[in-house]
Write a protein that holds these residues in place. Structure first.
Motif: not given
Length: 86
Positions: A36-56
């Motif tokens: 349902i999503g991902f988490y990238n703990p080493i993402a830079t400011e330009k990159e998305e660090s967390v995405r979660i499908a709220q509906d799911r």
């Protein structure tokens, strides 16, 4: 019991986590029901660090899935960032 938790991926010293819905008895990086999503703990400011499908997420919580403490913390962090960005 069904749980919403992190599943580790990525290379050594470059972690990347998928947020998955899985049976509690399966191993951390094993079989899962749905991603349902991902988490990238080493993402830079330009990159998305967390995405979660709220509906799911809402669906799975509605049918009784428990959220792991780490995923709960990530949800609170993204909720705090969202009003600041809007």
């Amino acid at each position: 019991m069904v749980v919403i938790r992190l599943s580790r991926g990525g290379a050594k010293a470059r972690p990347f986590f998928n947020i998955v819905v899985a049976d509690k008895r399966t191993r951390r990086d094993g079989r899962f029901i749905e991603r349902i999503g991902f988490y990238n703990p080493i993402a830079t400011e330009k990159e998305e660090s967390v995405r979660i499908a709220q509906d799911r997420l809402t669906h799975w919580r509605g049918v009784g899935a428990q959220v792991s403490p780490t995923v709960e913390r990530l949800l609170k962090q993204t909720a705090a960032k969202a009003p600041a960005a809007a």
